[in-house]
Design a protein around this motif. Structure first.
Motif, PDB file in Angstrom:
ATOM      1  N   GLU A 188      64.421  83.064  56.765  1.00 34.97           N
ATOM      2  CA  GLU A 188      63.399  83.233  55.728  1.00 34.97           C
ATOM      3  C   GLU A 188      62.318  82.176  55.924  1.00 34.97           C
ATOM      4  O   GLU A 188      62.625  80.988  56.041  1.00 34.97           O
ATOM      5  CB  GLU A 188      64.029  83.093  54.348  1.00 34.97           C
ATOM      6  CG  GLU A 188      63.120  83.452  53.206  1.00 34.97           C
ATOM      7  CD  GLU A 188      63.867  83.590  51.900  1.00 34.97           C
ATOM      8  OE1 GLU A 188      63.236  83.949  50.891  1.00 34.97           O
ATOM      9  OE2 GLU A 188      65.090  83.342  51.886  1.00 34.97           O
ATOM     10  N   LYS A 223      51.782  79.154  54.985  1.00 41.11           N
ATOM     11  CA  LYS A 223      50.508  79.274  54.267  1.00 41.11           C
ATOM     12  C   LYS A 223      49.407  79.833  55.163  1.00 41.11           C
ATOM     13  O   LYS A 223      48.653  80.714  54.757  1.00 41.11           O
ATOM     14  CB  LYS A 223      50.087  77.907  53.714  1.00 41.11           C
ATOM     15  CG  LYS A 223      50.942  77.407  52.559  1.00 41.11           C
ATOM     16  CD  LYS A 223      50.418  76.077  52.036  1.00 41.11           C
ATOM     17  CE  LYS A 223      51.279  75.576  50.874  1.00 41.11           C
ATOM     18  NZ  LYS A 223      50.800  74.269  50.351  1.00 41.11           N
ATOM     19  N   SER A 226      65.707  78.299  56.664  1.00 41.83           N
ATOM     20  CA  SER A 226      64.577  78.366  55.748  1.00 41.83           C
ATOM     21  C   SER A 226      63.465  77.468  56.276  1.00 41.83           C
ATOM     22  O   SER A 226      63.716  76.320  56.650  1.00 41.83           O
ATOM     23  CB  SER A 226      65.010  77.910  54.355  1.00 41.83           C
ATOM     24  OG  SER A 226      63.901  77.783  53.491  1.00 41.83           O
ATOM     25  N   HIS A 251      59.310  76.166  55.601  1.00 40.69           N
ATOM     26  CA  HIS A 251      58.052  76.107  54.845  1.00 40.69           C
ATOM     27  C   HIS A 251      57.024  75.423  55.729  1.00 40.69           C
ATOM     28  O   HIS A 251      57.193  74.262  56.110  1.00 40.69           O
ATOM     29  CB  HIS A 251      58.236  75.331  53.541  1.00 40.69           C
ATOM     30  CG  HIS A 251      59.150  76.007  52.574  1.00 40.69           C
ATOM     31  ND1 HIS A 251      58.698  76.857  51.590  1.00 40.69           N
ATOM     32  CD2 HIS A 251      60.491  75.980  52.464  1.00 40.69           C
ATOM     33  CE1 HIS A 251      59.728  77.315  50.895  1.00 40.69           C
ATOM     34  NE2 HIS A 251      60.833  76.803  51.420  1.00 40.69           N
ATOM     35  N   CYS A 306      51.848  89.584  53.608  1.00 41.74           N
ATOM     36  CA  CYS A 306      50.696  88.704  53.816  1.00 41.74           C
ATOM     37  C   CYS A 306      49.733  88.868  52.639  1.00 41.74           C
ATOM     38  O   CYS A 306      49.343  89.992  52.299  1.00 41.74           O
ATOM     39  CB  CYS A 306      50.001  89.044  55.132  1.00 41.74           C
ATOM     40  SG  CYS A 306      48.618  87.959  55.535  1.00 41.74           S
ATOM     41  N   ASP A 307      49.348  87.727  52.013  1.00 42.08           N
ATOM     42  CA  ASP A 307      48.490  87.776  50.824  1.00 42.08           C
ATOM     43  C   ASP A 307      47.078  88.233  51.145  1.00 42.08           C
ATOM     44  O   ASP A 307      46.476  89.010  50.402  1.00 42.08           O
ATOM     45  CB  ASP A 307      48.416  86.396  50.156  1.00 42.08           C
ATOM     46  CG  ASP A 307      49.748  85.995  49.552  1.00 42.08           C
ATOM     47  OD1 ASP A 307      50.527  86.890  49.187  1.00 42.08           O
ATOM     48  OD2 ASP A 307      50.006  84.776  49.447  1.00 42.08           O
ATOM     49  N   ASN A 346      58.150  80.793  54.914  1.00 38.57           N
ATOM     50  CA  ASN A 346      56.949  80.823  54.082  1.00 38.57           C
ATOM     51  C   ASN A 346      55.880  80.018  54.807  1.00 38.57           C
ATOM     52  O   ASN A 346      56.025  78.806  54.987  1.00 38.57           O
ATOM     53  CB  ASN A 346      57.257  80.221  52.705  1.00 38.57           C
ATOM     54  CG  ASN A 346      56.131  80.454  51.715  1.00 38.57           C
ATOM     55  OD1 ASN A 346      54.966  80.252  52.042  1.00 38.57           O
ATOM     56  ND2 ASN A 346      56.474  80.859  50.510  1.00 38.57           N
ATOM     57  N   ARG A 359      63.110  87.514  55.420  1.00 39.04           N
ATOM     58  CA  ARG A 359      61.853  87.498  54.673  1.00 39.04           C
ATOM     59  C   ARG A 359      60.823  86.612  55.362  1.00 39.04           C
ATOM     60  O   ARG A 359      61.133  85.531  55.844  1.00 39.04           O
ATOM     61  CB  ARG A 359      62.061  86.944  53.258  1.00 39.04           C
ATOM     62  CG  ARG A 359      62.845  87.835  52.324  1.00 39.04           C
ATOM     63  CD  ARG A 359      61.977  88.979  51.758  1.00 39.04           C
ATOM     64  NE  ARG A 359      62.693  89.681  50.701  1.00 39.04           N
ATOM     65  CZ  ARG A 359      63.568  90.654  50.891  1.00 39.04           C
ATOM     66  NH1 ARG A 359      63.844  91.019  52.131  1.00 39.04           N
ATOM     67  NH2 ARG A 359      64.159  91.252  49.876  1.00 39.04           N
ATOM     68  N   LEU A 360      59.573  87.089  55.366  1.00 34.69           N
ATOM     69  CA  LEU A 360      58.437  86.274  55.785  1.00 34.69           C
ATOM     70  C   LEU A 360      57.305  86.480  54.794  1.00 34.69           C
ATOM     71  O   LEU A 360      56.891  87.616  54.526  1.00 34.69           O
ATOM     72  CB  LEU A 360      57.967  86.655  57.195  1.00 34.69           C
ATOM     73  CG  LEU A 360      56.649  86.016  57.656  1.00 34.69           C
ATOM     74  CD1 LEU A 360      56.791  84.496  57.743  1.00 34.69           C
ATOM     75  CD2 LEU A 360      56.183  86.585  58.999  1.00 34.69           C
ATOM     76  N   HIS A 361      56.800  85.359  54.247  1.00 37.02           N
ATOM     77  CA  HIS A 361      55.638  85.421  53.366  1.00 37.02           C
ATOM     78  C   HIS A 361      54.539  84.556  53.971  1.00 37.02           C
ATOM     79  O   HIS A 361      54.737  83.379  54.241  1.00 37.02           O
ATOM     80  CB  HIS A 361      55.983  84.913  51.960  1.00 37.02           C
ATOM     81  CG  HIS A 361      54.849  85.090  50.991  1.00 37.02           C
ATOM     82  ND1 HIS A 361      53.867  84.153  50.830  1.00 37.02           N
ATOM     83  CD2 HIS A 361      54.540  86.118  50.151  1.00 37.02           C
ATOM     84  CE1 HIS A 361      53.003  84.574  49.924  1.00 37.02           C
ATOM     85  NE2 HIS A 361      53.382  85.770  49.495  1.00 37.02           N
ATOM     86  N   VAL A 362      53.375  85.177  54.209  1.00 42.30           N
ATOM     87  CA  VAL A 362      52.245  84.491  54.835  1.00 42.30           C
ATOM     88  C   VAL A 362      51.076  84.491  53.861  1.00 42.30           C
ATOM     89  O   VAL A 362      50.775  85.521  53.235  1.00 42.30           O
ATOM     90  CB  VAL A 362      51.833  85.191  56.154  1.00 42.30           C
ATOM     91  CG1 VAL A 362      50.658  84.465  56.807  1.00 42.30           C
ATOM     92  CG2 VAL A 362      53.005  85.264  57.110  1.00 42.30           C
TER      93      VAL A 362
END
Length: 598
Positions: free
Chosen positions: A404, A408, A389, A391, A552-553, A406, A421-424
């Motif tokens: 996984e 920013k 994980s 961040h 991606c946001d 995250n 999972r990848l959250h950008v």
């Protein structure tokens, strides 16, 4: 270089025979191997009949330690071997003690340890061959197999990987004389051997040193079968105990040794004949010249705190090695430093040539190499991170491997590989590559490596069995006309034919080979089943990435490429160039295995 296989019967020294072949064919000895075909045991009972071949019943009696360790016979072995070319030496080897009273097995790097019957059978074949090579009397093989199995299971459970060694066998009655000596009991891993002045973590109540009292020898046979009479040596003036501080160590008397146990949580070493502790745990600055390597602390109750006294000085100097349960660093970490802990917090910058290993890591600016279970980093600046994980606040020219993640903000020239999972937040730079691969998560990669080694071991073993199977099959086909003639003849004629020694031996060999064929056929079937199961496990692990998602946001940035990478059942790579203004994310369609929007 290849050379024709050589069959040697009744040889007394395998090493000499291999050297002869290497010399005759001008071959590097490391490429000359052998297959052990048969072992004959001979006894000289001091009855003027000389050496005689033992019967199966007599061989069984030699398993009895009391009978084996009597001084009323001499024993030696003869071997039938097939000398053949090999591409490399086996990945296991025997280590025999100088007095021939102990035998250890060394697993070399590259071998995968498996808790499977088929693995133990293959190991035992190689162990028996190497015992013959060393001239060790081949006996107690059931005991050796049980010890092998027990210790391999322990290695696997404790996640200890080769290179490593285990005890296999030792003389029961014979023991050489022993001078008094001290043994450091803190386990030292293979990777620690280069650290000569290191201290090792110890908790209160742990044994540090064992002092073995001087002991006279006892008569009996060594592993070569030689009967050794006890020697009478003056062992006086040898019982010098290690020096220690009674506030730090307690002394416990046992039958043959004295154990020294720690009374504190600290780092310790045995220096000469002195138990020496390193008790400092708070520092203004650490450098390699004044602070020795502090090792083995991840599983201990030890915390180290290092705070740089000024901004111009690194908190951790060049080449420093530290391991503890918890490490807090306020200041920078210099090059070639190696820091390992369960919990690591670094309020500063790590050098690009530093190495950090942790269960949980929190770093302000990371430029080095980090392997963790959980990582929290403010800025990854040209550094490398592999963690389950992650961040990240900012990733610039870095490399990330994670199950996984995250992130920013992603700047330019980054490589991010995930398996789930990848959250950008946003990608504000260019030339970024995001990959979906099962190899992203280091624990999954380790499991895949183990399974690949297992598959390769099974395939190589199956090839050897297949080769033996076809050699025997060819011999069976060759002798088949004679066997059909014998079995098709009338009983009186058959009995007459069997009076011929050569025909009787050929008939016996044929039926022995038929039994061997059935055995090898079953072995091949077993290998096939194990190989298929292992490959299916690899495919199943690799297919877990079909559940992966990337989101991606905001902006996807310029020249961002997505890659989907499969390893099993075959290598497969697919890619997609993402439009900067695309809103949302991507997943892998389980049917087409293509990227689809979400």
């Amino acid at each position: 270089m290849k050379f024709p296989q050589q069959l040697v019967k009744q040889c007394s020294d395998i090493q000499i025979e291999l050297a002869k072949v290497a010399d005759a064919f001008k071959v590097d000895p490391q490429y000359v191997g052998f297959e052990l075909l048969a072992v004959g045991v001979l006894l000289d009972r001091n009855d003027k009949n000389g050496f005689q071949v033992v019967t199966k019943e007599e061989m069984q009696q030699l398993e009895d330690e009391e009978l084996f360790n009597t001084d009323n016979f001499k024993i030696k072995q003869r071997y039938d071997i097939r000398i053949k070319p090999i591409e490399s030496k086996p990945l296991i080897s025997l280590r025999i003690s100088p007095f021939g009273d102990k035998m250890r097995l060394r697993f070399s790097e590259g071998i995968g340890l498996l808790d499977e019957d088929i693995f133990y059978e293959e190991m035992m074949r190689e162990i028996e061959a190497q015992m013959a090579f060393e001239g060790i009397i081949i006996r107690r093989m059931k005991d050796i197999k049980q010890r092998l199995k027990s210790q391999v299971q322990t290695l696997i459970q404790n996640q200890i990987f080769p290179p490593c060694e285990i005890d296999l066998m030792e003389s029961v009655t014979y023991s050489p004389h022993r001078e008094a000596y001290s043994e450091f009991l803190i386990p030292c891993e293979e990777r620690y051997r280069d650290y000569k002045e290191a201290y090792f973590a110890v908790n209160k109540g742990e044994n540090i040193v064992a002092f073995y009292k001087a002991k006279p020898s006892s008569s009996g046979r060594n592993l070569y079968g030689e009967f050794i009479l006890a020697t009478h040596i003056d062992l006086m003036h040898t019982n010098s105990f290690p020096k220690f501080n009674s506030d730090e160590v307690e002394q416990i008397e046992e039958d043959e040794r004295v154990v020294f146990r720690s009374l504190i949580d600290s780092y310790v070493r045995l220096r000469g004949n002195e138990i020496d502790f390193y008790r400092q745990n708070e520092f203004n600055h650490i450098n390699a010249s004044s602070t020795p390597p502090l090792l083995g602390g991840m599983g201990k109750n030890l915390t180290l705190t290092i705070k740089a006294s000024n901004n111009s000085q690194d908190a951790i100097g060049e080449g420093v090695v530290l391991e503890a349960a918890n490490i807090k660093i306020i200041g920078n970490v210099a090059k070639n430093a190696r820091i390992q802990a369960n919990e690591i917090e670094i309020e500063g910058t790590t050098h690009e040539q530093s190495e950090i290993i942790a269960n949980r890591a929190k770093i302000t600016t990371h430029r080095g190499n980090l392997i963790a279970d959980e990582a929290m980093i403010e800025t990854l600046d040209q550094g490398f991170v592999q963690s389950e994980s992650i961040h990240l606040d900012l990733c610039q020219e870095g490399e990330v491997l994670s199950k996984e993640a995250n992130i920013k903000k992603i700047a330019s020239n980054n490589k991010v590989t995930i398996s789930y999972r990848l959250h950008v937040g946003s990608i504000e730079g260019e030339n970024n590559i995001i990959t979906i691969s099962s190899l992203a998560y280091h624990k999954t990669k380790e499991l895949i490596d183990v399974l690949v080694k297992k598959k390769n071991f099974l395939i190589n073993s199956a090839k050897e069995v297949y080769s033996k199977y076809h050699k025997i099959l060819a011999s069976v086909k060759k002798s088949k006309p004679l066997i059909e003639q014998i079995e098709g003849a009338q009983e009186v004629i058959r009995e007459q034919m069997m009076q011929n020694k050569d025909i009787a031996e050929a008939y016996g060999r044929h039926h022995t080979m038929i039994k061997d064929l059935r055995m090898f056929r079953q072995e091949l079937f077993d290998y096939q089943q194990f190989i298929e199961k292992t490959v299916n496990n690899l495919v199943q692990i690799d297919e877990e990435i079909l559940n992966a998602q990337i989101y991606c946001d905001k902006s996807w940035g310029e020249d961002t490429k997505l890659i989907y990478q499969r390893e099993f059942p075959k290598k497969q790579v697919k890619s997609l160039n993402v439009d900067k203004d695309f809103k949302g994310g991507y997943r892998i369609d389980s049917e087409t295995e293509e990227f689809v929007g979400i």
